[in-house]
Scaffold this active site. Sequence first.
Site, PDB file in Angstrom:
ATOM      1  N   ALA A 155      85.306 -37.725 -99.569  1.00  0.00           N
ATOM      2  CA  ALA A 155      84.172 -38.551 -99.988  1.00  0.00           C
ATOM      3  C   ALA A 155      82.953 -38.154 -99.182  1.00  0.00           C
ATOM      4  CB  ALA A 155      84.472 -40.036 -99.790  1.00  0.00           C
ATOM      5  N   ALA A 171      78.807 -39.514 -98.447  1.00  0.00           N
ATOM      6  CA  ALA A 171      77.899 -40.639 -98.638  1.00  0.00           C
ATOM      7  C   ALA A 171      76.586 -40.366 -97.924  1.00  0.00           C
ATOM      8  CB  ALA A 171      78.539 -41.928 -98.138  1.00  0.00           C
ATOM      9  N   SER A 172      75.729 -41.385 -97.885  1.00  0.00           N
ATOM     10  CA  SER A 172      74.384 -41.188 -97.359  1.00  0.00           C
ATOM     11  C   SER A 172      74.353 -41.054 -95.853  1.00  0.00           C
ATOM     12  CB  SER A 172      73.491 -42.362 -97.784  1.00  0.00           C
ATOM     13  OG  SER A 172      74.094 -43.576 -97.399  1.00  0.00           O
ATOM     14  N   GLN A 223      80.587 -38.315 -94.133  1.00  0.00           N
ATOM     15  CA  GLN A 223      81.615 -37.950 -95.104  1.00  0.00           C
ATOM     16  C   GLN A 223      82.991 -38.194 -94.493  1.00  0.00           C
ATOM     17  OE1 GLN A 223      80.165 -33.931 -95.648  1.00  0.00           O
ATOM     18  NE2 GLN A 223      81.852 -33.057 -94.465  1.00  0.00           N
ATOM     19  N   ASP A 254      79.481 -55.127 -99.097  1.00  0.00           N
ATOM     20  CA  ASP A 254      79.381 -53.885 -99.863  1.00  0.00           C
ATOM     21  C   ASP A 254      80.511 -53.799-100.883  1.00  0.00           C
ATOM     22  OD1 ASP A 254      78.486 -51.449-100.737  1.00  0.00           O
ATOM     23  OD2 ASP A 254      79.172 -50.315 -99.000  1.00  0.00           O
ATOM     24  N   LYS A 281      85.955 -40.490 -90.682  1.00  0.00           N
ATOM     25  CA  LYS A 281      84.550 -40.514 -91.083  1.00  0.00           C
ATOM     26  C   LYS A 281      83.734 -39.742 -90.049  1.00  0.00           C
ATOM     27  CE  LYS A 281      82.645 -44.239 -92.722  1.00  0.00           C
ATOM     28  NZ  LYS A 281      82.206 -45.647 -92.957  1.00  0.00           N
TER      29      LYS A 281
END
Length: 471
Positions: A134, A136-137, A140, A289, A155
């Site tokens: 994955a 993301a902003s 990853q 979220d 992460k």
Amino acid sequence: MSDPVPPVPQGRVRRTMPLAGFTARAAGGRVVAALREKAGNTGAVEKFHERTAERYAELLGHSKGVLMKVGQMFSLIDAGTVGGGELSPYQRALTKLQADAPPMAPELAREVVRAELGRPVEEVFAEFTDEPIAAASIGQVHRAVLPDGRQVAVKVQYPGVAEAIRADLANTELLTTVIRFASAATGPIPDLRQSAREVSSRIIEEIDYRHEAANITAFARLYRDHPFIRTPEVVPEASADRVLTMTYLDGLDWAAAQQADQDLKDTWAEVICRMVTGSYRHANLFHADPHPGNYRFGLDGTVGFVDFGCVKVLSEPLRRGLVGTLRSVLDDDRPALVDSMTALGFFTADSTLTGDEAHQWWTAIVHELLEPQPVTYSPETISRAVRSLLDVLAADHPMRRISLPPDLVFFSRLNLSMNAVFAALGATFDVRSVVDDMDGATEPTTELGKQHIAWVTGRGLPFGVDDHDAS
């Protein structure tokens, strides 16, 4: 993780484009009004919105910080139902920000791990997959295996992204740009400066992986031994400021989940509802979220929750006020509703909204709770939610006559996102029973409800209407 965006190339953060010129363009309400005065030229109005939307998308696309996050949040909204469709060009322009992006270079990810943990990847993990699962902003995620054989998710934060976001948040013009962006599409809306500050506070927490590790631990403790809600556990010895390692939760991703049998999708919807809205009923934790990319769907009906960067710990008065507000709507107690909304900060000295009008507004927001149960979520569900929360173009919209408490900014996102997830699943379930049994107002009627309440009772946890300070 959610909100995939292009990673930072070669360890460098792209800086936000200059904002000069956007101030004038963002006075969209005034410009649109002038265009409409000229022979009612709706084509000119549409072109104005399209041009403005593309300019903002360009601005957001060059930001590796706050504006990108806000733009991605906005792009998830079904904008066609707001006003006369003025938001649609903005949504189309920003949707491009949701596209999958190439990953950070493997050597760069490994260097971040080495710098943060003080050891090379090979010494920390028995196996480490260079291809992320994955992106993301902010960072990853990579799959890995610990020396003791545990499967984990790692992460890794993009180099420089934390500094870039902090710099963005220190720039007050960026916060006001968020407001200009919204007003360019909708015209006059309530003052969002305090709301923008609340959003920025949550984003600051998202870039602090130690803070997220504490959140994961808090949720793991809360949902210990739960029959169908799964959370990961932090691996402290493989975590640091920019690296967060947690046990891996298996399951279907969002794309695969949407192809499952309907009975399974109905079950998942109730599980998500119980976790997201139950966390502040049985504790004071609010998972802010509710993005489908953050879920892992089990074929046994369980759901795993894998991202805890955006979490808010609610004060007990705020938590009780939220539960009390909803109970007063469900019980049709309008004086109590006004009292709850006043205590939460919705009503200011000059507010003119009546109890009847407030009740009518809330019944639109929680429409599904008041319908005959079980209820089926559909695209109309999303449209109704968007109109009730965002369509402030209407002259009589309640949001024009009340103040949005900053602490409640993310509850609007919660409502919109959950409705979107349930509608995408085409889910049918007894949502009223979910709320009532977790509040302690009624006995559970669904099979999942019976399991959940048995777990609550066995753990000695409080219900929604209980005083948590006394628990």
